[in-house]
Enzyme design. Structure first.
Site: not given
Ligand code: AGP
Length: 606
Positions: A484, A487
Protein backbone atom coordinates in the site's frame (compact mmCIF):
# COMPACT_ATOMS: atom_id res chain seq x y z
CA UNK A 1 -5.45 -1.72 -19.82
CA UNK A 2 -7.67 0.99 -21.30
CA UNK A 3 -11.24 2.22 -21.07
CA UNK A 4 -13.62 2.37 -24.01
CA UNK A 5 -17.10 3.88 -24.39
CA UNK A 6 -19.67 4.05 -27.18
CA UNK A 7 -23.05 5.79 -27.57
CA UNK A 8 -25.98 5.69 -29.98
CA UNK A 9 -29.13 7.60 -29.06
CA UNK A 10 -31.11 10.82 -29.07
CA UNK A 11 -28.91 12.73 -26.67
CA UNK A 12 -25.70 14.57 -27.52
CA UNK A 13 -23.12 11.79 -27.80
CA UNK A 14 -20.15 13.94 -26.75
CA UNK A 15 -21.40 14.70 -23.26
CA UNK A 16 -22.15 11.04 -22.62
CA UNK A 17 -18.76 9.92 -23.93
CA UNK A 18 -16.81 12.39 -21.77
CA UNK A 19 -18.85 11.55 -18.67
CA UNK A 20 -18.18 7.87 -19.25
CA UNK A 21 -14.48 8.34 -19.93
CA UNK A 22 -14.02 10.25 -16.66
CA UNK A 23 -15.33 7.20 -14.79
CA UNK A 24 -12.93 4.99 -16.70
CA UNK A 25 -9.79 7.09 -16.22
CA UNK A 26 -8.54 4.78 -13.48
CA UNK A 27 -8.25 2.07 -16.12
CA UNK A 28 -5.44 3.95 -17.75
CA UNK A 29 -4.82 7.57 -18.47
CA UNK A 30 -1.89 8.52 -20.65
CA UNK A 31 -3.96 9.67 -23.65
CA UNK A 32 -7.60 9.91 -24.72
CA UNK A 33 -9.84 10.63 -27.70
CA UNK A 34 -13.33 10.61 -29.19
CA UNK A 35 -14.79 10.01 -32.66
CA UNK A 36 -18.24 11.42 -33.56
CA UNK A 37 -20.38 10.99 -36.65
CA UNK A 38 -22.04 14.23 -37.67
CA UNK A 39 -23.45 15.03 -41.11
CA UNK A 40 -22.18 11.70 -42.39
CA UNK A 41 -18.66 12.79 -41.49
CA UNK A 42 -16.25 11.53 -38.85
CA UNK A 43 -14.90 14.06 -36.36
CA UNK A 44 -11.94 12.73 -34.38
CA UNK A 45 -10.23 14.57 -31.53
CA UNK A 46 -7.38 13.05 -29.52
CA UNK A 47 -4.98 14.32 -26.85
CA UNK A 48 -2.11 13.13 -24.68
CA UNK A 49 -2.73 13.20 -20.91
CA UNK A 50 -5.95 12.95 -18.96
CA UNK A 51 -9.53 13.56 -20.00
CA UNK A 52 -9.30 17.23 -19.06
CA UNK A 53 -6.72 17.67 -21.87
CA UNK A 54 -9.20 16.13 -24.28
CA UNK A 55 -11.94 18.48 -23.09
CA UNK A 56 -9.59 21.37 -23.70
CA UNK A 57 -8.87 20.14 -27.24
CA UNK A 58 -12.59 19.70 -27.91
CA UNK A 59 -13.46 23.26 -26.95
CA UNK A 60 -11.90 24.49 -30.20
CA UNK A 61 -13.35 21.91 -32.56
CA UNK A 62 -16.71 20.82 -31.11
CA UNK A 63 -18.76 19.85 -34.20
CA UNK A 64 -22.03 21.64 -34.88
CA UNK A 65 -25.46 20.21 -34.17
CA UNK A 66 -26.66 17.30 -32.06
CA UNK A 67 -24.56 14.24 -32.60
CA UNK A 68 -26.12 10.90 -31.82
CA UNK A 69 -23.26 8.49 -32.46
CA UNK A 70 -19.77 8.35 -31.04
CA UNK A 71 -17.01 6.34 -29.37
CA UNK A 72 -14.32 7.31 -26.87
CA UNK A 73 -11.15 5.91 -25.29
CA UNK A 74 -8.75 6.48 -22.41
CA UNK A 75 -5.43 4.70 -22.86
CA UNK A 76 -2.75 2.95 -20.78
CA UNK A 77 -0.02 2.23 -23.27
CA UNK A 78 0.78 -1.36 -24.15
CA UNK A 79 1.98 -0.96 -27.78
CA UNK A 80 3.64 2.32 -28.63
CA UNK A 81 4.39 5.15 -26.26
CA UNK A 82 1.74 7.70 -25.17
CA UNK A 83 1.30 10.10 -28.13
CA UNK A 84 -1.51 11.65 -30.15
CA UNK A 85 -0.74 9.31 -33.07
CA UNK A 86 -0.98 6.28 -30.80
CA UNK A 87 -4.08 7.55 -28.99
CA UNK A 88 -7.44 6.09 -29.94
CA UNK A 89 -9.82 6.28 -31.80
CA UNK A 90 -7.95 4.90 -34.76
CA UNK A 91 -9.34 5.71 -38.20
CA UNK A 92 -9.25 3.74 -41.45
CA UNK A 93 -11.24 5.24 -44.30
CA UNK A 94 -14.76 5.97 -43.02
CA UNK A 95 -14.25 3.77 -39.97
CA UNK A 96 -13.21 4.71 -36.42
CA UNK A 97 -12.39 2.21 -33.68
CA UNK A 98 -11.49 2.13 -29.99
CA UNK A 99 -9.89 -0.97 -28.47
CA UNK A 100 -8.91 -2.37 -25.09
CA UNK A 101 -6.69 -5.46 -25.13
CA UNK A 102 -3.67 -6.88 -26.90
CA UNK A 103 -3.65 -8.40 -30.39
CA UNK A 104 -0.89 -11.02 -30.41
CA UNK A 105 -0.64 -11.46 -34.21
CA UNK A 106 -0.92 -7.80 -35.17
CA UNK A 107 2.53 -7.59 -36.77
CA UNK A 108 1.77 -10.46 -39.16
CA UNK A 109 -1.52 -8.80 -40.17
CA UNK A 110 0.17 -5.41 -40.45
CA UNK A 111 2.72 -6.81 -42.88
CA UNK A 112 -0.04 -8.35 -45.02
CA UNK A 113 -1.93 -5.05 -45.12
CA UNK A 114 1.19 -3.09 -45.98
CA UNK A 115 1.73 -5.45 -48.90
CA UNK A 116 -1.80 -4.49 -49.99
CA UNK A 117 -0.70 -0.86 -49.95
CA UNK A 118 -2.04 0.27 -46.60
CA UNK A 119 0.04 2.71 -44.56
CA UNK A 120 -0.02 3.14 -40.79
CA UNK A 121 0.22 6.28 -38.69
CA UNK A 122 0.83 4.64 -35.31
CA UNK A 123 2.77 1.83 -33.63
CA UNK A 124 -0.36 0.30 -32.19
CA UNK A 125 -1.98 -3.06 -32.65
CA UNK A 126 -5.36 -1.28 -32.50
CA UNK A 127 -4.78 0.67 -35.72
CA UNK A 128 -4.08 -2.65 -37.44
CA UNK A 129 -7.54 -3.83 -36.37
CA UNK A 130 -9.12 -0.66 -37.76
CA UNK A 131 -7.41 -1.14 -41.10
CA UNK A 132 -8.29 -4.83 -41.20
CA UNK A 133 -11.95 -3.96 -40.70
CA UNK A 134 -11.68 -1.32 -43.45
CA UNK A 135 -10.07 -3.95 -45.66
CA UNK A 136 -13.24 -6.04 -45.30
CA UNK A 137 -15.62 -3.08 -45.44
CA UNK A 138 -18.17 -2.93 -48.27
CA UNK A 139 -20.81 -0.81 -46.58
CA UNK A 140 -21.85 -3.31 -43.88
CA UNK A 141 -19.88 -2.48 -40.76
CA UNK A 142 -21.12 -5.39 -38.65
CA UNK A 143 -20.16 -7.86 -41.38
CA UNK A 144 -16.73 -6.25 -41.83
CA UNK A 145 -16.05 -6.45 -38.09
CA UNK A 146 -17.08 -10.11 -37.95
CA UNK A 147 -14.81 -10.93 -40.88
CA UNK A 148 -11.85 -9.08 -39.42
CA UNK A 149 -12.19 -10.67 -35.98
CA UNK A 150 -11.74 -14.11 -37.51
CA UNK A 151 -8.09 -13.22 -38.09
CA UNK A 152 -7.33 -11.81 -34.66
CA UNK A 153 -5.48 -13.67 -31.91
CA UNK A 154 -5.40 -12.07 -28.50
CA UNK A 155 -7.68 -9.97 -26.34
CA UNK A 156 -10.02 -7.20 -27.45
CA UNK A 157 -12.99 -5.13 -26.44
CA UNK A 158 -13.98 -2.97 -29.40
CA UNK A 159 -16.42 -0.20 -30.28
CA UNK A 160 -16.56 0.64 -34.01
CA UNK A 161 -18.47 3.22 -36.08
CA UNK A 162 -18.54 4.38 -39.72
CA UNK A 163 -19.42 7.79 -41.15
CA UNK A 164 -21.31 5.91 -43.87
CA UNK A 165 -23.64 4.29 -41.29
CA UNK A 166 -24.69 7.07 -38.87
CA UNK A 167 -27.20 4.79 -37.12
CA UNK A 168 -24.93 1.87 -36.38
CA UNK A 169 -22.65 1.10 -33.41
CA UNK A 170 -20.77 -2.21 -33.32
CA UNK A 171 -19.16 -3.82 -30.29
CA UNK A 172 -17.20 -7.04 -29.72
CA UNK A 173 -15.23 -8.63 -26.88
CA UNK A 174 -12.80 -11.45 -26.27
CA UNK A 175 -10.84 -11.67 -22.99
CA UNK A 176 -11.38 -7.96 -22.32
CA UNK A 177 -14.48 -6.66 -20.55
CA UNK A 178 -17.34 -4.94 -22.38
CA UNK A 179 -20.82 -4.16 -21.07
CA UNK A 180 -23.87 -2.88 -22.94
CA UNK A 181 -26.19 -0.35 -21.30
CA UNK A 182 -29.84 -0.12 -22.37
CA UNK A 183 -31.49 3.29 -21.97
CA UNK A 184 -34.78 4.73 -23.26
CA UNK A 185 -34.10 4.80 -27.01
CA UNK A 186 -30.37 4.99 -26.39
CA UNK A 187 -27.56 2.49 -26.03
CA UNK A 188 -24.16 2.52 -24.31
CA UNK A 189 -21.03 0.42 -24.60
CA UNK A 190 -18.36 0.61 -21.88
CA UNK A 191 -15.43 -1.30 -20.42
CA UNK A 192 -17.27 -1.53 -17.12
CA UNK A 193 -20.39 -0.52 -15.27
CA UNK A 194 -19.56 2.77 -13.44
CA UNK A 195 -19.11 4.49 -16.84
CA UNK A 196 -22.78 4.06 -17.74
CA UNK A 197 -24.42 4.15 -14.31
CA UNK A 198 -25.31 7.87 -14.58
CA UNK A 199 -27.41 7.00 -17.65
CA UNK A 200 -28.94 3.58 -17.05
CA UNK A 201 -29.04 0.70 -14.56
CA UNK A 202 -30.07 -1.87 -17.16
CA UNK A 203 -26.91 -3.64 -18.21
CA UNK A 204 -26.28 -6.58 -20.49
CA UNK A 205 -22.99 -8.46 -19.97
CA UNK A 206 -21.53 -9.67 -23.25
CA UNK A 207 -19.97 -13.14 -23.29
CA UNK A 208 -16.51 -13.86 -24.56
CA UNK A 209 -16.63 -13.92 -28.36
CA UNK A 210 -19.89 -11.95 -28.61
CA UNK A 211 -20.35 -9.31 -31.32
CA UNK A 212 -23.17 -6.83 -31.01
CA UNK A 213 -24.90 -4.65 -33.62
CA UNK A 214 -26.69 -1.64 -32.13
CA UNK A 215 -29.16 0.45 -34.16
CA UNK A 216 -32.04 2.71 -33.11
CA UNK A 217 -34.28 -0.34 -33.64
CA UNK A 218 -32.42 -2.34 -31.00
CA UNK A 219 -29.63 -4.80 -30.32
CA UNK A 220 -28.65 -8.05 -32.03
CA UNK A 221 -25.89 -10.29 -30.69
CA UNK A 222 -24.03 -13.18 -32.27
CA UNK A 223 -21.77 -15.46 -30.24
CA UNK A 224 -18.30 -16.77 -31.04
CA UNK A 225 -19.77 -19.32 -33.45
CA UNK A 226 -21.80 -16.64 -35.22
CA UNK A 227 -25.10 -17.86 -33.77
CA UNK A 228 -27.69 -15.23 -32.84
CA UNK A 229 -28.08 -15.22 -29.04
CA UNK A 230 -29.89 -13.34 -26.29
CA UNK A 231 -28.00 -12.21 -23.17
CA UNK A 232 -29.76 -11.54 -19.85
CA UNK A 233 -30.32 -7.93 -18.87
CA UNK A 234 -29.24 -7.25 -15.27
CA UNK A 235 -30.37 -4.37 -13.10
CA UNK A 236 -27.33 -2.88 -11.37
CA UNK A 237 -28.13 -1.74 -7.87
CA UNK A 238 -24.91 0.21 -7.37
CA UNK A 239 -25.90 3.80 -6.63
CA UNK A 240 -24.10 6.44 -8.63
CA UNK A 241 -22.60 7.57 -5.34
CA UNK A 242 -21.00 4.16 -4.98
CA UNK A 243 -19.17 4.78 -8.19
CA UNK A 244 -18.23 8.24 -7.27
CA UNK A 245 -16.42 9.70 -4.31
CA UNK A 246 -19.33 10.49 -2.09
CA UNK A 247 -17.66 13.45 -0.52
CA UNK A 248 -14.30 11.83 0.14
CA UNK A 249 -11.14 13.36 -1.28
CA UNK A 250 -10.16 10.21 -3.16
CA UNK A 251 -11.80 6.99 -4.22
CA UNK A 252 -9.24 5.14 -2.11
CA UNK A 253 -10.22 7.05 1.03
CA UNK A 254 -13.90 6.36 0.33
CA UNK A 255 -13.20 2.70 -0.26
CA UNK A 256 -11.18 2.38 2.97
CA UNK A 257 -14.20 3.68 4.87
CA UNK A 258 -16.58 1.47 2.89
CA UNK A 259 -14.88 -1.67 4.20
CA UNK A 260 -17.25 -2.31 7.12
CA UNK A 261 -20.21 -2.15 4.74
CA UNK A 262 -18.46 -4.21 2.07
CA UNK A 263 -17.68 -6.89 4.65
CA UNK A 264 -21.25 -6.82 5.96
CA UNK A 265 -22.65 -7.07 2.42
CA UNK A 266 -20.43 -10.02 1.61
CA UNK A 267 -21.30 -11.77 4.87
CA UNK A 268 -25.00 -11.12 4.34
CA UNK A 269 -24.84 -12.80 0.98
CA UNK A 270 -23.45 -16.06 2.30
CA UNK A 271 -24.28 -16.85 5.90
CA UNK A 272 -27.05 -17.81 8.28
CA UNK A 273 -25.51 -17.49 11.77
CA UNK A 274 -28.55 -18.85 13.54
CA UNK A 275 -28.40 -22.03 11.48
CA UNK A 276 -24.61 -22.13 11.51
CA UNK A 277 -24.73 -22.30 7.72
CA UNK A 278 -22.51 -20.89 4.98
CA UNK A 279 -24.23 -20.85 1.58
CA UNK A 280 -22.20 -20.69 -1.62
CA UNK A 281 -23.41 -21.06 -5.23
CA UNK A 282 -23.69 -24.81 -5.93
CA UNK A 283 -21.20 -24.69 -8.82
CA UNK A 284 -18.59 -23.35 -6.42
CA UNK A 285 -18.59 -26.53 -4.36
CA UNK A 286 -19.29 -29.28 -6.89
CA UNK A 287 -17.16 -32.36 -6.07
CA UNK A 288 -15.88 -30.59 -2.95
CA UNK A 289 -15.61 -33.93 -1.14
CA UNK A 290 -13.01 -35.03 -3.74
CA UNK A 291 -10.58 -32.19 -3.10
CA UNK A 292 -7.37 -33.53 -1.57
CA UNK A 293 -5.32 -30.36 -1.99
CA UNK A 294 -5.89 -26.66 -2.62
CA UNK A 295 -3.83 -24.26 -4.70
CA UNK A 296 -4.50 -20.54 -4.54
CA UNK A 297 -3.26 -18.26 -7.32
CA UNK A 298 -3.35 -14.44 -7.54
CA UNK A 299 -1.32 -11.25 -7.96
CA UNK A 300 -0.49 -8.34 -5.68
CA UNK A 301 -2.96 -7.65 -2.92
CA UNK A 302 -5.08 -10.60 -3.96
CA UNK A 303 -2.04 -12.82 -3.42
CA UNK A 304 -1.77 -11.43 0.09
CA UNK A 305 -5.39 -12.44 0.68
CA UNK A 306 -4.50 -15.94 -0.49
CA UNK A 307 -1.59 -16.08 1.98
CA UNK A 308 -3.98 -15.23 4.81
CA UNK A 309 -6.50 -17.75 3.49
CA UNK A 310 -3.94 -20.55 3.62
CA UNK A 311 -3.43 -20.06 7.37
CA UNK A 312 -7.15 -20.63 7.86
CA UNK A 313 -7.78 -23.37 5.32
CA UNK A 314 -5.00 -25.85 6.16
CA UNK A 315 -5.81 -26.51 9.84
CA UNK A 316 -9.57 -26.16 9.46
CA UNK A 317 -9.99 -28.28 6.32
CA UNK A 318 -7.01 -30.60 6.86
CA UNK A 319 -5.64 -30.49 3.31
CA UNK A 320 -2.34 -29.08 2.03
CA UNK A 321 -2.70 -25.58 0.62
CA UNK A 322 -0.21 -23.97 -1.74
CA UNK A 323 -0.21 -20.30 -2.65
CA UNK A 324 1.35 -19.00 -5.86
CA UNK A 325 1.88 -15.68 -7.55
CA UNK A 326 0.10 -16.15 -10.89
CA UNK A 327 3.11 -15.36 -13.09
CA UNK A 328 5.21 -17.91 -11.15
CA UNK A 329 2.44 -20.49 -11.25
CA UNK A 330 2.41 -20.24 -15.03
CA UNK A 331 6.20 -20.51 -15.22
CA UNK A 332 6.57 -23.61 -13.02
CA UNK A 333 4.14 -25.91 -14.84
CA UNK A 334 2.41 -27.19 -11.65
CA UNK A 335 1.31 -30.78 -11.06
CA UNK A 336 -2.49 -30.65 -10.73
CA UNK A 337 -5.26 -33.22 -11.20
CA UNK A 338 -8.97 -33.83 -10.65
CA UNK A 339 -8.45 -33.99 -6.88
CA UNK A 340 -7.00 -30.47 -6.84
CA UNK A 341 -9.03 -27.36 -6.15
CA UNK A 342 -7.41 -24.30 -7.72
CA UNK A 343 -8.72 -20.97 -6.44
CA UNK A 344 -8.12 -17.80 -8.48
CA UNK A 345 -8.50 -14.57 -6.57
CA UNK A 346 -8.91 -11.35 -8.53
CA UNK A 347 -10.75 -8.12 -7.77
CA UNK A 348 -11.05 -7.14 -11.43
CA UNK A 349 -11.39 -10.66 -12.76
CA UNK A 350 -9.33 -9.52 -15.74
CA UNK A 351 -5.70 -9.80 -14.55
CA UNK A 352 -3.91 -11.45 -17.45
CA UNK A 353 -1.51 -13.60 -15.40
CA UNK A 354 -4.31 -14.88 -13.18
CA UNK A 355 -6.56 -15.58 -16.17
CA UNK A 356 -3.75 -17.46 -17.91
CA UNK A 357 -3.06 -19.44 -14.73
CA UNK A 358 -6.74 -20.36 -14.54
CA UNK A 359 -6.65 -21.68 -18.07
CA UNK A 360 -3.50 -23.66 -17.29
CA UNK A 361 -5.15 -25.24 -14.24
CA UNK A 362 -8.30 -26.10 -16.19
CA UNK A 363 -6.14 -27.68 -18.85
CA UNK A 364 -4.61 -29.93 -16.19
CA UNK A 365 -8.01 -31.13 -14.99
CA UNK A 366 -8.14 -29.18 -11.73
CA UNK A 367 -11.45 -27.98 -10.34
CA UNK A 368 -11.30 -24.19 -10.57
CA UNK A 369 -12.99 -21.64 -8.35
CA UNK A 370 -12.86 -17.87 -8.87
CA UNK A 371 -13.13 -15.28 -6.10
CA UNK A 372 -13.91 -12.04 -7.95
CA UNK A 373 -15.46 -8.65 -7.34
CA UNK A 374 -16.67 -7.89 -10.86
CA UNK A 375 -19.75 -9.71 -12.08
CA UNK A 376 -19.24 -11.26 -15.46
CA UNK A 377 -15.48 -10.70 -15.54
CA UNK A 378 -13.38 -13.11 -17.58
CA UNK A 379 -11.95 -15.04 -14.60
CA UNK A 380 -15.38 -15.33 -13.00
CA UNK A 381 -16.78 -16.78 -16.22
CA UNK A 382 -14.01 -19.17 -17.10
CA UNK A 383 -13.71 -20.88 -13.71
CA UNK A 384 -15.99 -23.87 -12.98
CA UNK A 385 -17.49 -21.90 -10.11
CA UNK A 386 -17.33 -18.38 -8.75
CA UNK A 387 -17.87 -16.78 -5.36
CA UNK A 388 -18.31 -13.04 -5.77
CA UNK A 389 -17.08 -10.60 -3.20
CA UNK A 390 -19.62 -7.84 -2.69
CA UNK A 391 -17.29 -4.89 -2.25
CA UNK A 392 -19.02 -2.78 -4.91
CA UNK A 393 -16.95 -0.97 -7.54
CA UNK A 394 -13.35 -0.48 -6.42
CA UNK A 395 -12.08 2.50 -8.39
CA UNK A 396 -8.87 3.39 -6.54
CA UNK A 397 -5.92 1.60 -8.07
CA UNK A 398 -4.79 0.52 -4.58
CA UNK A 399 -7.03 -2.33 -3.50
CA UNK A 400 -8.59 -2.03 -0.04
CA UNK A 401 -12.23 -3.11 0.35
CA UNK A 402 -11.79 -5.89 -2.19
CA UNK A 403 -8.96 -7.25 -0.03
CA UNK A 404 -11.01 -7.59 3.15
CA UNK A 405 -13.92 -9.14 1.26
CA UNK A 406 -11.57 -11.62 -0.42
CA UNK A 407 -10.30 -12.62 3.01
CA UNK A 408 -13.78 -13.11 4.41
CA UNK A 409 -14.82 -15.28 1.45
CA UNK A 410 -11.77 -17.50 2.08
CA UNK A 411 -12.56 -17.70 5.80
CA UNK A 412 -16.18 -18.66 5.04
CA UNK A 413 -14.93 -21.27 2.57
CA UNK A 414 -12.73 -22.75 5.31
CA UNK A 415 -15.69 -22.90 7.71
CA UNK A 416 -17.97 -24.46 5.10
CA UNK A 417 -15.47 -27.12 4.05
CA UNK A 418 -14.57 -27.89 7.68
CA UNK A 419 -18.26 -28.30 8.47
CA UNK A 420 -18.97 -30.44 5.39
CA UNK A 421 -16.05 -32.70 6.27
CA UNK A 422 -17.24 -33.14 9.83
CA UNK A 423 -14.25 -31.24 11.22
CA UNK A 424 -16.34 -28.47 12.79
CA UNK A 425 -19.63 -28.75 14.63
CA UNK A 426 -22.55 -26.55 13.57
CA UNK A 427 -22.44 -24.84 16.99
CA UNK A 428 -18.82 -23.77 16.45
CA UNK A 429 -19.60 -22.57 12.93
CA UNK A 430 -22.50 -20.59 14.33
CA UNK A 431 -20.30 -19.07 17.02
CA UNK A 432 -17.65 -18.04 14.53
CA UNK A 433 -20.25 -16.55 12.19
CA UNK A 434 -21.54 -14.51 15.09
CA UNK A 435 -18.02 -13.19 15.75
CA UNK A 436 -17.64 -12.35 12.06
CA UNK A 437 -20.80 -10.26 12.26
CA UNK A 438 -19.18 -8.17 15.00
CA UNK A 439 -16.27 -7.30 12.71
CA UNK A 440 -17.86 -4.34 10.85
CA UNK A 441 -18.41 -2.57 14.17
CA UNK A 442 -14.83 -3.24 15.26
CA UNK A 443 -13.58 -1.99 11.89
CA UNK A 444 -15.55 1.23 12.40
CA UNK A 445 -13.75 1.66 15.76
CA UNK A 446 -10.35 1.42 14.09
CA UNK A 447 -11.32 3.73 11.23
CA UNK A 448 -12.60 6.28 13.74
CA UNK A 449 -8.96 6.78 14.76
CA UNK A 450 -8.12 8.24 11.35
CA UNK A 451 -7.11 11.59 12.93
CA UNK A 452 -4.40 9.91 15.02
CA UNK A 453 -3.09 8.10 11.96
CA UNK A 454 -3.15 11.26 9.86
CA UNK A 455 -1.01 12.86 12.58
CA UNK A 456 1.45 9.98 12.31
CA UNK A 457 1.56 10.47 8.55
CA UNK A 458 2.55 14.10 9.05
CA UNK A 459 5.58 12.86 11.07
CA UNK A 460 6.68 10.21 8.60
CA UNK A 461 5.77 11.39 5.10
CA UNK A 462 9.36 12.41 4.25
CA UNK A 463 10.95 9.12 5.32
CA UNK A 464 12.69 7.22 2.50
CA UNK A 465 12.37 3.57 3.68
CA UNK A 466 10.00 1.51 5.81
CA UNK A 467 10.19 -2.06 7.12
CA UNK A 468 6.98 -3.94 7.96
CA UNK A 469 7.14 -7.03 10.19
CA UNK A 470 4.48 -9.63 11.02
CA UNK A 471 4.08 -13.31 11.80
CA UNK A 472 1.53 -16.04 11.12
CA UNK A 473 -1.71 -14.35 9.92
CA UNK A 474 -0.06 -10.93 10.04
CA UNK A 475 2.95 -11.69 7.87
CA UNK A 476 0.75 -11.21 4.76
CA UNK A 477 -0.58 -8.04 6.40
CA UNK A 478 3.02 -6.80 6.69
CA UNK A 479 3.38 -7.45 2.96
CA UNK A 480 0.09 -5.68 2.28
CA UNK A 481 0.97 -2.66 4.40
CA UNK A 482 4.27 -2.32 2.55
CA UNK A 483 2.60 -2.66 -0.84
CA UNK A 484 0.00 0.00 0.00
CA UNK A 485 2.70 2.47 1.01
CA UNK A 486 5.01 1.89 -1.94
CA UNK A 487 2.34 1.86 -4.66
CA UNK A 488 0.69 5.17 -3.72
CA UNK A 489 3.45 7.21 -2.02
CA UNK A 490 6.42 5.81 -4.00
CA UNK A 491 8.32 5.35 -0.71
CA UNK A 492 10.37 2.15 -0.63
CA UNK A 493 8.77 -0.29 1.82
CA UNK A 494 9.41 -3.96 2.48
CA UNK A 495 7.22 -6.51 4.25
CA UNK A 496 9.06 -9.33 6.00
CA UNK A 497 8.29 -12.34 8.20
CA UNK A 498 9.45 -11.11 11.62
CA UNK A 499 11.08 -14.46 12.32
CA UNK A 500 13.50 -13.70 9.50
CA UNK A 501 14.95 -10.60 11.16
CA UNK A 502 18.12 -12.37 12.34
CA UNK A 503 18.60 -13.79 8.83
CA UNK A 504 19.30 -10.40 7.29
CA UNK A 505 16.90 -7.48 7.73
CA UNK A 506 18.18 -6.68 11.26
CA UNK A 507 21.23 -5.23 9.54
CA UNK A 508 18.98 -2.48 8.21
CA UNK A 509 18.01 -1.22 11.66
CA UNK A 510 19.17 2.31 12.30
CA UNK A 511 17.73 5.66 13.31
CA UNK A 512 15.38 7.02 10.66
CA UNK A 513 14.20 3.59 9.48
CA UNK A 514 10.71 3.18 10.93
CA UNK A 515 9.77 -0.45 11.60
CA UNK A 516 6.05 -1.25 11.61
CA UNK A 517 5.56 -4.25 13.92
CA UNK A 518 2.15 -5.95 13.78
CA UNK A 519 1.72 -7.57 17.19
CA UNK A 520 -1.90 -8.11 18.26
CA UNK A 521 -2.68 -10.46 21.15
CA UNK A 522 -2.36 -13.82 19.40
CA UNK A 523 -0.34 -17.00 19.52
CA UNK A 524 2.83 -15.32 18.21
CA UNK A 525 2.55 -12.19 20.37
CA UNK A 526 5.54 -13.02 22.62
CA UNK A 527 7.77 -13.62 19.60
CA UNK A 528 6.68 -10.32 18.09
CA UNK A 529 7.48 -8.50 21.34
CA UNK A 530 10.96 -10.06 21.20
CA UNK A 531 11.34 -8.66 17.67
CA UNK A 532 10.28 -5.23 18.93
CA UNK A 533 12.97 -5.42 21.65
CA UNK A 534 15.55 -6.46 19.01
CA UNK A 535 14.78 -3.31 17.03
CA UNK A 536 14.57 -0.98 20.02
CA UNK A 537 17.92 -2.25 21.44
CA UNK A 538 19.55 -1.14 18.17
CA UNK A 539 18.12 2.40 18.33
CA UNK A 540 15.44 1.45 15.84
CA UNK A 541 12.09 3.23 15.72
CA UNK A 542 8.97 1.07 16.10
CA UNK A 543 5.40 1.82 15.06
CA UNK A 544 3.45 -0.89 16.83
CA UNK A 545 0.06 -2.20 15.70
CA UNK A 546 -1.52 -4.02 18.63
CA UNK A 547 -4.51 -4.67 20.85
CA UNK A 548 -5.78 -1.59 22.66
CA UNK A 549 -4.56 -1.34 26.25
CA UNK A 550 -1.76 -3.82 25.61
CA UNK A 551 1.60 -3.13 27.45
CA UNK A 552 3.21 -3.19 23.99
CA UNK A 553 1.94 0.38 23.72
CA UNK A 554 4.54 1.45 26.28
CA UNK A 555 7.42 -0.33 24.53
CA UNK A 556 7.05 1.21 21.07
CA UNK A 557 7.54 4.75 19.76
CA UNK A 558 4.10 5.00 18.22
CA UNK A 559 1.13 2.68 18.85
CA UNK A 560 -1.84 2.07 16.55
CA UNK A 561 -4.41 0.01 18.40
CA UNK A 562 -7.20 -2.35 17.39
CA UNK A 563 -10.07 -3.61 19.58
CA UNK A 564 -9.77 -7.14 21.01
CA UNK A 565 -10.89 -9.84 18.57
CA UNK A 566 -10.48 -13.61 18.08
CA UNK A 567 -6.87 -14.22 17.04
CA UNK A 568 -8.01 -15.77 13.71
CA UNK A 569 -9.64 -12.49 12.71
CA UNK A 570 -6.95 -9.90 13.49
CA UNK A 571 -6.03 -9.33 9.79
CA UNK A 572 -9.42 -7.66 9.20
CA UNK A 573 -8.43 -5.02 11.76
CA UNK A 574 -4.62 -4.78 11.59
CA UNK A 575 -4.70 -3.95 7.86
CA UNK A 576 -6.86 -0.84 8.43
CA UNK A 577 -4.33 1.47 10.16
CA UNK A 578 -1.75 0.43 7.55
CA UNK A 579 -4.10 1.40 4.71
CA UNK A 580 -4.80 4.75 6.37
CA UNK A 581 -1.11 5.38 7.10
CA UNK A 582 -0.23 4.77 3.45
CA UNK A 583 -3.16 6.91 2.28
CA UNK A 584 -2.37 9.91 4.48
CA UNK A 585 1.37 9.77 3.72
CA UNK A 586 0.70 9.66 -0.03
CA UNK A 587 -1.86 12.46 0.21
CA UNK A 588 0.53 14.54 2.30
CA UNK A 589 3.19 14.03 -0.39
CA UNK A 590 0.72 15.26 -2.99
CA UNK A 591 0.75 11.96 -4.87
CA UNK A 592 -2.02 11.00 -7.29
CA UNK A 593 -3.52 8.54 -4.81
CA UNK A 594 -6.24 7.08 -7.05
CA UNK A 595 -4.09 6.85 -10.17
CA UNK A 596 -0.48 6.27 -9.03
CA UNK A 597 2.20 6.63 -11.67
CA UNK A 598 2.90 3.62 -13.91
CA UNK A 599 0.02 1.61 -12.38
CA UNK A 600 -3.40 0.61 -13.70
CA UNK A 601 -6.36 -0.79 -11.79
CA UNK A 602 -6.28 -4.07 -13.61
CA UNK A 603 -3.20 -5.45 -15.36
CA UNK A 604 -4.76 -7.06 -18.40
CA UNK A 605 -1.43 -7.53 -20.15
CA UNK A 606 0.67 -10.58 -19.17
C1 AGP B 1 -3.13 -3.71 -5.13
O1 AGP B 1 -3.31 -2.52 -4.39
C2 AGP B 1 -2.63 -3.44 -6.54
N1 AGP B 1 -3.45 -2.52 -7.22
C3 AGP B 1 -2.36 -4.71 -7.31
O2 AGP B 1 -1.34 -5.40 -6.62
C4 AGP B 1 -3.55 -5.66 -7.49
O3 AGP B 1 -3.89 -6.27 -6.27
C5 AGP B 1 -3.13 -6.76 -8.47
O4 AGP B 1 -2.83 -6.16 -9.71
C6 AGP B 1 -4.21 -7.84 -8.67
O5 AGP B 1 -5.35 -7.27 -9.23
P1 AGP B 1 -6.71 -8.19 -9.29
O6 AGP B 1 -7.10 -8.47 -7.87
O7 AGP B 1 -7.70 -7.33 -10.01
O8 AGP B 1 -6.38 -9.43 -10.03
Amino acid sequence: MCGIVGYLGEEKALGVLLEGLKRLEYRGYDSAGVALVSGERLHVVKSVGKIRELERALRDVEPEGTIHLGIGHTRWATHGRPSEANAHPHVAGPIALVHNGIIENYLEIKRELEEEGYTFLSDTDSEVVARLIFHHYGGDLFEAVREALKRLKGAYALAVISEEEPNCLVGARKDSPLVLGLGEGEFFLASDIPAILPFTRRVLLLNNGDKVLITPQGVSIVDEAGVAVERPVQRIMWSIAQAEKAGYKHFMQKEIFEQPRALADTLRSYISPEKGEVYFPQAALDDASRWRRVTMVACGTSWHAALVGRVWLEPLVGVPVEVDIASEFRARDPALDGDSLAIFISQSGETADTLAALRLARGKGARTLAVCNVVGSSISREAHGVIYTHAGPEIGVASTKAFVTQMVVLYLLALRLASDRGRMEKEEVSRRLGVLLSLPGKMEEVLAREGEIEGLAREYFQVKDFLYLGRWLNYPIALEGALKLKEISYIHAEGYPAGEMKHGPIALIEEGLPVVAIAPRDRVYDKMVANVEEVKSRDGEVIGVGTQGDPLGQRVDRFLSIPPVDEELTPFLTVLPLQLLAYFIADRKGCDVDQPRNLAKSVTVG
